[in-house]
Design an enzyme around this catalytic site. Structure first.
Site, PDB file in Angstrom:
ATOM      1  N   GLU A 394     -90.671   7.772 -63.160  1.00 23.26           N
ATOM      2  CA  GLU A 394     -91.530   7.598 -64.356  1.00 23.26           C
ATOM      3  C   GLU A 394     -91.507   6.135 -64.819  1.00 23.26           C
ATOM      4  OE1 GLU A 394     -93.391  10.010 -65.389  1.00 23.26           O
ATOM      5  OE2 GLU A 394     -92.405  11.881 -64.848  1.00 23.26           O
ATOM      6  N   GLY A 395     -91.462   5.213 -63.883  1.00 20.72           N
ATOM      7  CA  GLY A 395     -91.328   3.784 -64.215  1.00 20.72           C
ATOM      8  C   GLY A 395     -89.852   3.485 -64.396  1.00 20.72           C
TER       9      GLY A 395
END
Ligand SMILES: Cc1cc2nc3c(=O)[nH]c(=O)nc-3n(C[C@H](O)[C@H](O)[C@H](O)COP(=O)(O)OP(=O)(O)OC[C@H]3O[C@@H](n4cnc5c(N)ncnc54)[C@H](O)[C@@H]3O)c2cc1C
Length: 587
Positions: A394-395
């Site tokens: 998610e980053g």
């Protein structure tokens, strides 16, 4: 209409949303999800860890039957039409079994959101009811071997046929649910240039998955490459506009980050209960290890860190729900996308804070288990391995830390937030007069914590103002400075949210109000000390001579952290954690 990052700029209303304010309906759905996880998911984990994806598929279907997949999807699309708070309590419950939480997160966030927020009504009707019921398993294909953090540098390519259909080619990597998903949201560049999103069914010619990855953790979750060999995709399966795929990718990540925080708080809660129970049962030197100060300190620290993230998460959830409810079309996907984008700063902040919090908690859980924490017979070992990836997907946390001040500055420059004026006002105030002393003798601990939290917000504004002034156009490239600014923002939001939650508990005469106060006092005190060290490093790196001395003097004036007995507060917290054998707060 609430604005993202408004909490930093101005004094906002006190009515923050907290777990203590969940409705009966929220609590009911939370209980349903908790029972499902305890009775059906947890017992099936060994099978899922053997890559028996039929079991995972059945559990997703069962979650659909219980209404858990589509809690925040409109009824017209097969969902339950509840708010984001309902989705968060479900996420927390599912977070107890991290492998299944990952499968479930890919289904509820990564597969539903692109279609719900950006799809046509026909795409929504065709796919969403079947994803929401669990009949179709979804996956999200953004990453490639050469493009992880730099997702827009993807090589997957889409070429349009004369009949309007598409030919997709390329290989996507690390795809959650890859081994058994029926439907993939695939990002590819039209003609190798225009980043775009497509709905790709497994049954389309040319779609296949590669071998399962052997992972450090989440072994009960499928992760494979997805191969597109001239895959034929109908014209109608392009999502949104050609070349606008980045909008879809980033908004989906906003939601994913926000939901990941819930899964992290849910996982941390389970680990704290487990640690408390083990510490009570394990005897050394003739007594339970739970009686040792060193262990009690750990249990309290695990708890306060979770309390801080939970306070930020529920506060943000309340803001998102208010923004959606205040809009003209609350049931529209576009409304949800706009609200998620508005709170992108909070989503990144929560992603970083929650993943680092749960890593700390599961690490201390292993430590409390001693040698037993290192062997696979105890769940502590699996929790530890499972949590690590939260800082990567998610980053990564580095990318999210860059997003925090980066987005804030961009919004400040556009003038939508009043950031520049607020930073200037704080600087002028600090140079002119000494601010209110947070140590004034008449105030109780919660009030003092609130004042320190306010001074932390001012510290962020002052630091941001100085960085913008000193570094100018170089600022976006000075990553060490941006990382420090992100840390200051996290400390400020954590302190402010915890202090407000404790004040609310006190004003509603909550039975645990005194314990809320203890948690908030510890969080605010430690955030203050941490922020002071961060700000000093920051000023040292960008100022020297008189300018540095002036900034440090201003820092001393604004950020006063009064001495409080945080050890005694932690002892009281540990007493309650051990007597309840569980994390004492929350839903
Ligand atoms: C179990 C698992 C499941 C996953 N599921 C999915 C999925 O379902 N769908 C999907 O599309 N992807 C998925 N991913 C991929 C995941 O999103 C990427 O691994 C992640 O985005 C990081 O990319 P990367 O691995 O290429 O690391 P890199 O981008 O190579 O990063 C390596 C290091 O460099 C740092 N770095 C990179 N760029 C910068 C920069 N500009 N400034 C400072 N530091 C930087 C990073 O923070 C990191 O520390 C999954 C990964 C795992 C492990």
């Amino acid at each position: 209409m609430p604005q993202g990052a408004e909490w930093l700029i101005r004094e906002t209303a006190d009515d923050v949303f907290t777990p203590e304010r969940l409705s009966e309906e929220h609590r009911l759905i939370a209980r349903t999800a908790q029972e499902f996880v305890a009775n059906e998911v947890a017992p099936a984990l060994p099978e899922m860890e053997k890559k028996n994806w039929a079991v995972a598929r059945k559990l997703v279907e069962r979650a659909g039957e219980l209404g858990l997949i589509g809690v925040d999807v409109p009824e017209s699309l097969g969902g339950v039409s509840l708010d984001k708070a309902a989705a968060i309590v479900v996420g927390e419950a599912v977070g107890e079994v991290a492998s299944f939480a990952t499968t479930f997160g890919a289904q509820t966030g990564l597969a539903i959101i692109p279609i719900f927020c950006f799809g046509t009504p026909a795409q929504q009707q065709q796919y969403l009811p079947r994803i929401v019921s669990g009949e179709l398993i979804g996956a999200y294909c953004l990453s490639e071997s050469g493009s992880g953090s730099d997702a827009l540098a993807a090589h997957a390519k889409a070429v349009r046929h004369a009949d309007g259909s598409w030919r997709l080619s390329g290989e996507k990597l690390w795809i959650t649910n890859g081994g058994f998903a029926d439907l993939f949201i695939v990002f590819a560049k039209v003609d190798g240039e225009h980043f775009s999103a497509f709905i790709v069914e497994r049954g389309f010619p040319g779609v296949s998955n590669g071998k399962e990855e052997h992972k450090m953790g989440l072994r009960g979750s499928s992760t494979t490459p997805i191969v597109l060999q001239d895959a034929k995709v109908p014209a109608a399966n392009l999502i949104g506009e050609i070349g606008k795929g980045h909008k879809i990718a980033f908004n989906v990540l906003n939601y994913g980050r926000f939901k990941l925080a819930a899964m992290c708080t849910g996982g941390a809660r389970g680990a704290i209960g487990e640690a408390a129970r083990y510490a009570l049962g394990r005897r050394q030197f003739g007594q339970p290890i739970a009686s040792f100060g060193a262990i009690r300190f750990k249990l309290a620290e695990m708890t306060t860190r979770l309390y801080a993230v939970e306070s930020m998460l529920f506060r943000t959830t309340g803001l998102i729900d208010r923004a959606i409810a205040a809009s003209a079309h609350p049931e529209d996907g576009a409304t949800a996308a706009a609200a998620l984008e508005e709170f992108a700063i909070e989503a990144s902040l929560l992603k970083v804070a929650s993943s680092e919090m749960v890593d700390f908690v599961v690490d201390e859980n292993v430590q409390i288990h001693g040698g037993n924490g290192f062997v696979a017979d105890y769940p502590a070992e699996r929790r530890y391995r499972d949590a690590r990836v939260n800082r990567i997907f998610e980053g990564t946390n580095e990318i999210n830390r860059l997003i925090l001040p980066g987005t804030l500055i961009k919004r400040g420059m556009k003038g939508t937030l009043g950031l520049v004026a607020a930073a200037k006002a704080v600087r002028d105030e600090l140079m002119a007069i000494a601010p209110q002393d947070p140590q004034s003798a008449d105030a109780d601990h919660v009030t003092v914590a609130g004042r320190v939290a306010t001074s932390l917000r001012k510290t962020v504004l002052m630091s941001l103002g100085l960085a913008m002034e000193t570094l100018g156009e170089r600022l976006p490239h000075e990553q060490e400075t941006l990382m420090s600014l992100a840390d200051l923002m996290i400390d400020a939001f954590a302190a402010d949210s915890a202090a407000r939650r404790a004040a609310q508990a006190s004003s509603m005469s909550h039975p645990l109000a005194a314990l809320h106060a203890d948690a908030a006092v510890v969080i605010v005190h430690d955030a203050g000390l941490h922020a002071e060290a961060t700000a000093r490093t920051l000023f040292g790196s960008m100022l020297d001579g008189d300018a540095q001395r002036t900034a440090l003097a201003a820092l001393r004036r604004v950020l006063k952290v009064p001495p409080v007995n945080t050890v005694a507060a932690r002892r009281r917290l540990a007493d309650t954690i051990t007597s309840r054998r569980a994390y004492p707060f929350g839903a």
